[in-house]
Design an enzyme around this catalytic site. Structure first.
Site, PDB file in Angstrom:
ATOM      1  N   GLU A  80       0.830  -1.204   0.000  1.00 58.15           N
ATOM      2  CA  GLU A  80       0.000   0.000   0.000  1.00 58.15           C
ATOM      3  C   GLU A  80       0.868   1.259   0.000  1.00 58.15           C
ATOM      4  OE1 GLU A  80      -3.042  -0.065  -0.562  1.00 58.15           O
ATOM      5  OE2 GLU A  80      -3.757  -2.050   0.043  1.00 58.15           O
ATOM      6  N   ARG A  90     -17.830  -0.154   5.727  1.00 57.46           N
ATOM      7  CA  ARG A  90     -18.847  -0.890   4.955  1.00 57.46           C
ATOM      8  C   ARG A  90     -19.553  -1.927   5.827  1.00 57.46           C
ATOM      9  NH1 ARG A  90     -18.969  -5.529   2.347  1.00 57.46           N
ATOM     10  NH2 ARG A  90     -16.764  -5.980   2.693  1.00 57.46           N
ATOM     11  N   CYS A 143      -7.954  -1.264   8.165  1.00 59.45           N
ATOM     12  CA  CYS A 143      -6.590  -1.325   7.628  1.00 59.45           C
ATOM     13  C   CYS A 143      -6.105   0.051   7.173  1.00 59.45           C
ATOM     14  CB  CYS A 143      -6.502  -2.326   6.475  1.00 59.45           C
ATOM     15  SG  CYS A 143      -6.604  -4.033   7.050  1.00 59.45           S
ATOM     16  N   HIS A 167      -1.423  -5.472   2.257  1.00 57.80           N
ATOM     17  CA  HIS A 167      -2.635  -6.285   2.236  1.00 57.80           C
ATOM     18  C   HIS A 167      -2.307  -7.638   1.607  1.00 57.80           C
ATOM     19  CE1 HIS A 167      -5.968  -3.112   2.824  1.00 57.80           C
ATOM     20  NE2 HIS A 167      -6.255  -4.116   3.631  1.00 57.80           N
TER      21      HIS A 167
HETATM   22  N1  PCA Z   1      -8.517  -6.315   6.872  1.00 56.68           N
HETATM   23  C1  PCA Z   1      -9.434  -5.220   7.088  1.00 56.68           C
HETATM   24  C2  PCA Z   1      -9.312  -4.871   8.524  1.00 56.68           C
HETATM   25  C3  PCA Z   1      -8.598  -6.005   9.167  1.00 56.68           C
HETATM   26  C4  PCA Z   1      -8.066  -6.798   8.065  1.00 56.68           C
HETATM   27  O1  PCA Z   1      -7.314  -7.772   8.178  1.00 56.68           O
HETATM   28  C5  PCA Z   1      -9.232  -4.058   6.106  1.00 56.68           C
HETATM   29  O2  PCA Z   1      -8.732  -4.285   4.991  1.00 56.68           O
HETATM   30  O3  PCA Z   1      -9.554  -2.933   6.441  1.00 56.68           O
END
Ligand code: PCA
Length: 215
Positions: A80, A90, A143, A167
């Site tokens: 990211e 959401r 996140c 991610h």
């Molecule tokens: N993914 C979520 C929050 C916690 C996670 O592992 C996100 O992408 O916001």
């Protein structure tokens, strides 16, 4: 003697009806990696995630804060680049909270760029044969809150740590319940995180490379 580089590596608890979160499953396997990695599980709640991260970072004084989260539906390790000052949930978090239109930090800048070398990290994963991409949106959920908050925190800490977010896809056992969703096996996720830590232990300078998206 060369001072040891400390990496605070975080994963999340499960959320959104999942029994596991691949980020914590992988992150916990890196605890103690190369005597440099400290693994920490973050709660998937808007109220607590940054408090836990901030408390631990202030206590441990890591050089690098690398946070990891699940992005169901993505096929590659997503490095990211940008965290935005917006919470738009959401789905409810693990405390049932579903904030909308809130800033992560009231009065904070609109966005932060990750201070990790995302182009170099992507190249390192590709060389290792692991699908990787640079992403320009971490969403508007917990996140993104943690990416923005980690960058905001890092900018305020006197020793100047670097901060960023990755991610990762579903595990195969999760994707089995989401037909059509891509997944990545746990050993590959663990290998990817080790590769990222190796790279960051070697330095945080960025490389010149073409990146970006047209959509
Ligand atoms: N993914 C979520 C929050 C916690 C996670 O592992 C996100 O992408 O916001």
């Amino acid at each position: 003697m060369v001072a040891l580089v400390k990496i605070l590596l975080t994963g999340f608890e499960p959320f959104g009806g999942e029994a596991i979160n691949p980020s914590w499953e992988a992150v916990k396997q890196l605890a103690g990696y190369k005597d440099s990695v400290i693994s920490l599980m973050l709660p998937c709640t808007f109220a607590q995630s940054l408090a836990v991260l901030g408390q631990t970072a202030r206590a441990l004084e890591p050089d690098i804060i690398l946070c990891v989260g699940q992005a169901g539906g993505r096929a590659a390790i997503s490095l990211e680049k940008v965290g935005i000052n917006l919470i738009e949930a959401r789905i409810p978090d693990n405390q049932g909270q579903q904030p909308s239109g809130q800033p992560v930090v009231a009065g904070g800048p609109t966005a932060y760029f990750s201070t990790l070398p995302v182009k170099r990290l992507r190249a390192a994963l590709e060389t290792a044969g692991i699908p990787a991409e640079i992403s320009y949106s971490a969403g508007t959920y917990v996140c993104n809150q943690v990416l923005y908050g980690a960058c905001h925190l890092a900018a305020a800490l006197p020793w100047g740590p670097k901060a960023g977010f990755v991610h990762i896809p579903y595990l195969p056992e999760q994707a089995a319940r989401h037909p059509g969703s891509p997944s990545m096996a746990l050993p590959t996720l663990v290998a990817a995180l080790k590769r990222l830590c190796d790279e960051l232990l070697a330095g945080t300078t960025e490389i010149e490379a073409v990146a970006g998206t047209t959509h």
